[in-house]
Motif scaffolding. Structure first.
Motif, PDB file in Angstrom:
ATOM      1  N   ALA A  11      12.218   4.160 -10.781  1.00  0.00           N
ATOM      2  CA  ALA A  11      12.776   2.642 -10.937  1.00  0.00           C
ATOM      3  C   ALA A  11      12.997   2.093  -9.533  1.00  0.00           C
ATOM      4  CB  ALA A  11      14.180   2.842 -11.587  1.00  0.00           C
ATOM      5  N   ARG A  12      13.433   2.888  -8.436  1.00  0.00           N
ATOM      6  CA  ARG A  12      13.431   2.201  -7.252  1.00  0.00           C
ATOM      7  C   ARG A  12      12.133   1.766  -6.587  1.00  0.00           C
ATOM      8  NH1 ARG A  12      15.212   5.414  -1.764  1.00  0.00           N
ATOM      9  NH2 ARG A  12      15.877   3.582  -0.550  1.00  0.00           N
ATOM     10  N   ILE A  13      11.071   2.348  -6.759  1.00  0.00           N
ATOM     11  CA  ILE A  13       9.907   2.221  -6.242  1.00  0.00           C
ATOM     12  C   ILE A  13       9.291   0.747  -7.160  1.00  0.00           C
ATOM     13  CG2 ILE A  13       7.497   2.679  -5.877  1.00  0.00           C
ATOM     14  CD1 ILE A  13       8.512   5.596  -5.538  1.00  0.00           C
ATOM     15  N   CYS A  14       9.496   0.907  -8.274  1.00  0.00           N
ATOM     16  CA  CYS A  14       9.157  -0.283  -9.364  1.00  0.00           C
ATOM     17  C   CYS A  14       9.740  -1.658  -8.730  1.00  0.00           C
ATOM     18  CB  CYS A  14       9.283   0.036 -10.763  1.00  0.00           C
ATOM     19  SG  CYS A  14       8.088   1.267 -11.387  1.00  0.00           S
ATOM     20  N   ASN A  15      11.274  -1.530  -8.502  1.00  0.00           N
ATOM     21  CA  ASN A  15      12.027  -2.579  -7.971  1.00  0.00           C
ATOM     22  C   ASN A  15      11.480  -2.938  -6.778  1.00  0.00           C
ATOM     23  OD1 ASN A  15      14.346  -4.265  -8.217  1.00  0.00           O
ATOM     24  ND2 ASN A  15      14.719  -3.136  -6.140  1.00  0.00           N
ATOM     25  N   TYR A  39       9.805  -5.027 -12.692  1.00  0.00           N
ATOM     26  CA  TYR A  39      11.060  -5.203 -12.766  1.00  0.00           C
ATOM     27  C   TYR A  39      11.774  -4.557 -14.112  1.00  0.00           C
ATOM     28  CZ  TYR A  39      11.934  -8.351  -8.547  1.00  0.00           C
ATOM     29  OH  TYR A  39      11.940  -8.923  -7.491  1.00  0.00           O
ATOM     30  N   LEU A  40      10.800  -5.083 -15.145  1.00  0.00           N
ATOM     31  CA  LEU A  40      11.041  -4.642 -16.395  1.00  0.00           C
ATOM     32  C   LEU A  40      11.103  -3.147 -16.628  1.00  0.00           C
ATOM     33  CD1 LEU A  40       9.606  -7.459 -18.557  1.00  0.00           C
ATOM     34  CD2 LEU A  40      12.043  -7.236 -18.071  1.00  0.00           C
ATOM     35  N   ARG A  41      10.045  -2.449 -16.062  1.00  0.00           N
ATOM     36  CA  ARG A  41      10.037  -1.305 -16.019  1.00  0.00           C
ATOM     37  C   ARG A  41      11.359  -0.331 -15.344  1.00  0.00           C
ATOM     38  NH1 ARG A  41       5.321   2.946 -13.787  1.00  0.00           N
ATOM     39  NH2 ARG A  41       6.108   5.047 -14.424  1.00  0.00           N
ATOM     40  N   ALA A  42      11.623  -1.013 -14.277  1.00  0.00           N
ATOM     41  CA  ALA A  42      12.978  -0.571 -13.483  1.00  0.00           C
ATOM     42  C   ALA A  42      14.325  -0.588 -14.350  1.00  0.00           C
ATOM     43  CB  ALA A  42      13.073  -1.280 -12.096  1.00  0.00           C
ATOM     44  N   LEU A  73       0.784  -1.173   0.070  1.00  0.00           N
ATOM     45  CA  LEU A  73       0.044   0.087   0.014  1.00  0.00           C
ATOM     46  C   LEU A  73       0.894   1.241  -0.040  1.00  0.00           C
ATOM     47  CD1 LEU A  73      -2.627  -0.968   2.437  1.00  0.00           C
ATOM     48  CD2 LEU A  73      -2.964  -0.733   0.068  1.00  0.00           C
ATOM     49  N   ILE A  74       1.924   1.002   0.731  1.00  0.00           N
ATOM     50  CA  ILE A  74       2.804   2.567   0.928  1.00  0.00           C
ATOM     51  C   ILE A  74       3.416   2.653  -0.613  1.00  0.00           C
ATOM     52  CG2 ILE A  74       4.766   3.274   1.832  1.00  0.00           C
ATOM     53  CD1 ILE A  74       4.144   1.956   4.501  1.00  0.00           C
ATOM     54  N   LEU A  75       4.102   1.439  -0.914  1.00  0.00           N
ATOM     55  CA  LEU A  75       4.549   1.685  -2.305  1.00  0.00           C
ATOM     56  C   LEU A  75       3.800   2.084  -3.318  1.00  0.00           C
ATOM     57  CD1 LEU A  75       7.143  -1.422  -2.153  1.00  0.00           C
ATOM     58  CD2 LEU A  75       7.698   1.081  -1.962  1.00  0.00           C
ATOM     59  N   SER A  76       2.638   1.476  -3.611  1.00  0.00           N
ATOM     60  CA  SER A  76       1.888   2.009  -4.640  1.00  0.00           C
ATOM     61  C   SER A  76       1.400   3.497  -4.459  1.00  0.00           C
ATOM     62  CB  SER A  76       0.215   1.187  -4.300  1.00  0.00           C
ATOM     63  OG  SER A  76       0.604  -0.325  -4.522  1.00  0.00           O
ATOM     64  N   LEU A 132       8.286  -2.917  -5.610  1.00  0.00           N
ATOM     65  CA  LEU A 132       7.065  -3.393  -5.937  1.00  0.00           C
ATOM     66  C   LEU A 132       7.203  -4.788  -6.778  1.00  0.00           C
ATOM     67  CD1 LEU A 132       4.921  -0.337  -7.104  1.00  0.00           C
ATOM     68  CD2 LEU A 132       4.387  -1.973  -5.245  1.00  0.00           C
ATOM     69  N   GLY A 133       8.156  -4.975  -7.341  1.00  0.00           N
ATOM     70  CA  GLY A 133       8.410  -5.921  -8.121  1.00  0.00           C
ATOM     71  C   GLY A 133       8.885  -7.349  -7.048  1.00  0.00           C
ATOM     72  N   VAL A 134       9.649  -7.119  -6.187  1.00  0.00           N
ATOM     73  CA  VAL A 134      10.023  -7.686  -4.913  1.00  0.00           C
ATOM     74  C   VAL A 134       8.690  -8.345  -4.220  1.00  0.00           C
ATOM     75  CG1 VAL A 134      11.309  -8.065  -2.592  1.00  0.00           C
ATOM     76  CG2 VAL A 134      12.300  -6.629  -4.767  1.00  0.00           C
ATOM     77  N   LEU A 135       7.828  -7.333  -3.841  1.00  0.00           N
ATOM     78  CA  LEU A 135       6.699  -7.627  -3.244  1.00  0.00           C
ATOM     79  C   LEU A 135       6.001  -8.624  -3.787  1.00  0.00           C
ATOM     80  CD1 LEU A 135       5.561  -4.232  -1.451  1.00  0.00           C
ATOM     81  CD2 LEU A 135       6.121  -6.480  -0.425  1.00  0.00           C
ATOM     82  N   GLY A 136       5.674  -8.454  -5.213  1.00  0.00           N
ATOM     83  CA  GLY A 136       4.959  -9.331  -6.343  1.00  0.00           C
ATOM     84  C   GLY A 136       5.509 -10.488  -6.094  1.00  0.00           C
ATOM     85  N   LYS A 137       6.808 -10.823  -6.172  1.00  0.00           N
ATOM     86  CA  LYS A 137       7.151 -12.158  -6.096  1.00  0.00           C
ATOM     87  C   LYS A 137       6.963 -12.847  -4.852  1.00  0.00           C
ATOM     88  CE  LYS A 137      11.116 -13.416  -4.910  1.00  0.00           C
ATOM     89  NZ  LYS A 137      12.624 -13.637  -4.537  1.00  0.00           N
ATOM     90  N   TYR A 138       6.931 -12.037  -3.631  1.00  0.00           N
ATOM     91  CA  TYR A 138       6.760 -12.734  -2.526  1.00  0.00           C
ATOM     92  C   TYR A 138       5.443 -13.124  -2.225  1.00  0.00           C
ATOM     93  CZ  TYR A 138      11.237 -10.975  -0.475  1.00  0.00           C
ATOM     94  OH  TYR A 138      12.728 -10.704  -0.413  1.00  0.00           O
TER      95      TYR A 138
END
Length: 309
Positions: free
Chosen positions: A84-88, A107-110, A63-66, A90-96
């Motif tokens: 890029a930093r925020i997208c990265n 990740y690809l956007r970052a 929620l915070i990152l979005s 969010l990519g980590v969270l999406g994997k988790y």
């Protein structure tokens, strides 16, 4: 970061392997301009999200990152690296949490942003390759993950040298992809190297987390080879290290708990297995999607035990 290995629910539960695909490019976007104004506020939000992520509260972190991404996108032309930093993250969270398609898009956007700012030979670019490899592992796309991992290792080795902690961590994570590709001997050799290199240091913080993951993955190799007693010892050692680092209810523990359960089943220790499975479900249930592979492995493991009883 988890995956299911095998599909032998009648005789043994699924083996789930953990990776140390740690979000190594968390430093993306920390430019001098971020010291003031909105940039500083966004960095504060990212750091706050990282805090909740470390505590295992993935939903709050998301929620915070979005919200931070919505703000960052309005000033992307002035400072694309914060996006890029925020997208990265969010990519980590999406994997988790098991939102793999969304994770890949972030990740690809970052990656695109970092390549446009830094070029190809940069640690941030290598870090996102590392994270894409971790995502591929979670999806079971081991050959694709192997390709991403090699790219990241090659860049970091050129930039930092072969013995640098980040390179060693990448190699340990790459070993899990080798395992997924069926290359057990290669995986074991790389893991033993990673353990040796980490143990030369003080093993605090990230080093201790890396050591726990490498020990887990060595245990997974032993389990695959049928050396179940050694596998259980390795998993328990890794679990103790991670409990000391993260606490008893962190989602990072779930993979090791599921693998412990699957080893116990093969040694006819069903009561222990059931306890491990239930603990994994209690930990993951509030934090991940219903289709998350580690959560499914735990639920299927319990179902298999109930069918046999």
């Amino acid at each position: 970061m988890t995956m299911a290995v095998g599909n032998q629910m009648n005789q043994e539960s699924e083996l789930v392997q953990e990776l140390s695909f740690i979000c190594v490019c968390d430093e993306i976007g920390r430019s001098p301009e971020e010291a003031v104004g909105t940039h500083a506020s966004l960095c504060g939000q990212v750091n706050q999200a990282a805090h909740w992520e470390r505590l295992g509260d993935y939903r709050r972190a998301g929620l915070i990152l979005s919200a931070a991404l919505d703000s960052a996108e309005s000033q992307e032309k002035q400072n694309p690296l914060i996006v890029a930093r925020i997208c990265n993250r969010l990519g980590v969270l999406g994997k988790y949490t098991g939102q793999f398609q969304l994770s890949e898009a972030y990740y690809l956007r970052a990656l695109e942003i970092c390549q446009s700012v830094y070029g190809g030979e940069h640690d941030s670019v290598a870090g996102i390759y590392h994270n894409l490899a971790g995502l591929a592992h979670a999806k079971g796309d081991y050959e694709i993950g192997d390709s991403w991992a090699r790219k990241g290792i090659d860049i970091r080795t050129r930039l930092l040298g072969p013995g640098h902690p980040s390179v060693v961590a990448d190699i340990g994570a790459w070993a899990a992809l080798l395992y997924g590709c069926g290359r057990l001997d290669d995986a074991e050799a790389e893991l033993r190297y990673a353990v040796k290199m980490v143990q030369r240091r003080n093993c605090h913080g990230r080093d201790a987390a890396d050591l726990a993951t490498h020990l887990h993955n060595l245990a997974a190799v032993r389990q695959c080879r049928g050396d179940l007693v050694a596998a259980i010892d390795g998993y328990r050692h890794a679990l103790t290290l991670m409990e000391d680092l993260r606490g008893p209810d962190h989602p990072d523990l779930a993979t090791t708990l599921v693998n412990l359960a699957s080893s116990c089943i093969r040694l006819n220790r069903a009561d222990e297995a059931l306890e491990y499975y239930r603990r994994a479900i209690d930990i993951l249930g509030p934090q991940v999607e219903e289709g998350h592979p580690t959560l499914l492995a735990a639920k299927n493991g319990i179902a298999g035990l109930e069918n046999e009883s």
